[in-house]
Design an enzyme around this catalytic site. Sequence first.
Site, PDB file in Angstrom:
ATOM      1  N   HIS A   1      70.696  56.316  74.842  1.00 41.58           N
ATOM      2  CA  HIS A   1      70.489  57.375  75.826  1.00 41.58           C
ATOM      3  C   HIS A   1      71.809  57.941  76.361  1.00 41.58           C
ATOM      4  O   HIS A   1      72.054  59.152  76.300  1.00 41.58           O
ATOM      5  CB  HIS A   1      69.669  56.859  77.009  1.00 41.58           C
ATOM      6  CG  HIS A   1      68.292  56.412  76.639  1.00 41.58           C
ATOM      7  ND1 HIS A   1      67.595  56.918  75.572  1.00 41.58           N
ATOM      8  CD2 HIS A   1      67.458  55.507  77.213  1.00 41.58           C
ATOM      9  CE1 HIS A   1      66.408  56.343  75.499  1.00 41.58           C
ATOM     10  NE2 HIS A   1      66.305  55.484  76.480  1.00 41.58           N
TER      11      HIS A   1
ATOM     12  N   ARG B   1      74.876  47.810  94.252  1.00 44.14           N
ATOM     13  CA  ARG B   1      75.439  48.733  93.264  1.00 44.14           C
ATOM     14  C   ARG B   1      75.776  48.030  91.955  1.00 44.14           C
ATOM     15  O   ARG B   1      76.238  48.670  91.017  1.00 44.14           O
ATOM     16  CB  ARG B   1      76.719  49.381  93.827  1.00 44.14           C
ATOM     17  CG  ARG B   1      76.457  50.382  94.939  1.00 44.14           C
ATOM     18  CD  ARG B   1      77.776  50.869  95.541  1.00 44.14           C
ATOM     19  NE  ARG B   1      78.691  51.387  94.547  1.00 44.14           N
ATOM     20  CZ  ARG B   1      78.679  52.642  94.091  1.00 44.14           C
ATOM     21  NH1 ARG B   1      77.754  53.487  94.541  1.00 44.14           N
ATOM     22  NH2 ARG B   1      79.558  53.046  93.211  1.00 44.14           N
TER      23      ARG B   1
END
Length: 517
Positions: free
Chosen positions: A273, A487
């Site tokens: 991707h 994160r």
Amino acid sequence: MSGGSVGSSPPSERISSSSSSDLKDLEISSESGCLSIVVLGASGDLAKKKTFPALFNLFQQGFLQSGEVHIFGYARSNISDDGLRERIRGYLKGASDEHLSQFLQLIKYVSGSYDSGEGFELLNKAISENETSQDNEPANSRRLFYLALPPSVYPSVCKMIRSYCMTPSSHTGWTRVIVEKPFGKDLDSAEQLSAQLGELFDEQQLYRIDHYLGKELVQNLLVLRFANRLFLPLWNRDNIDNVQIVFREHFGTDGRGGYFDQYGIIRDIIQNHLLQVFCLVAMEKPVTLSPEHIRDEKVKVLQSVDSIKHDEVVLGQYDGYKDDPTVPNESNTPTFASVVLRVHNERWEGVPFILKAGKALGSRKAEIRVQFKDAPGDIFRCKKQGRNEFVIRLQPLESMYMKLTVKKPGLEMATEQSELDLSYGQRYQDTKIPEAYERLILDTIRGDQQHFVRRDELKAAWEIFTPLLHDIDAGKLKALPYQPGTRGPPEADELSKRMGYMQTLGYVWVPPTLAKF
């Protein structure tokens, strides 16, 4: 063998790189006659959640006509036509009961094994009966096979299709096959799979689907880069400091731990991707918009990528990943990775491309972040506020915005970060953005391979990542722990900073669609 030889495919499928150069633009000729769409693996999650809904949306929009198209589900499950229809009914949204009923009546089901001829003979019989029973173009047969199946069964299934279900040589038309990722686990396995499929089908008959190439904002990249004078002189190492291509999911493996552990986040997301997005960001302008010219440029940029350095990679694995009983206790499989790619050519020498993907993070989004260099001669002393950035949000809330330094309203000469914003939810309120799968299935019906992965492109992609993946598998790089909802490993932010990325402090982009809706 009911199909003709590989060489009997129609002229539209035998367009080579040399002959496609004669095309001024990609022009898809209109076709008529019976269209048979076969979904193999019809009872699986991919078929129910993506393939059949995409076909339904195409039917709603008039791209699939009741008198012309027939849809077949094929799987091992012993169910009836109505059984399959009921299984997928709940996934088909946004239509009246009458319209939904019309679509479901197009679907028939054939049960059979994936590695023996009996089931495929029944499938071919069902397809042939519909091709001859309707008022279709005489001797015209279009057959599309969608493999919503694990790659391990591709060779046997394709062999069965080749032996029993090809468009008869006495008919005009075509046979095309859509295969889903993952296309192998490394260079050798990908090449082996490509060779096995290549013995059965021409490259023009194979459509390696990567649904990211069907996303609206990904499709917009070529237009943004090559149709706007604004970007042409800026899109290079003289003006751009770094590029980040980011994919974040806020959930973990969700019961798919055993499957995911075989691949990891690099094979699952980055090598396909994000690398496809990288190609469109970094490639040179193609000669024309013909699929082969576009894919030629993608291959060139992949072949220009330097070897990945271990000190420019950060791997992570979220705490709790190994609580899944299907995941080995000693697993080193990364659920997060930040990888720096460097392109050795005149346009991009010295510019780091940071490809970052992770699961169980604090947000869900996919975006491209192009950060420009500092403005020389900073007379406003605003350098610490942040740099100009062009951000393309792929999902959710499709948008693109340019972060700029502007004067803060008021009597003082103070500056702040703001943006020029194009949010699709606000600008195109009455426009339905197509799902990636419906766009790519329609492209396959039309014979447009622009948004599908070519064999040499696949090979070049695996050549970049295979050495790194083998080192990870051998334990030479370790996945660092991180807490879900964060994160990712702090070392990833440190890597981005080391690559020159400057985070804008105190700035939060608020999509206009949130305020409106």
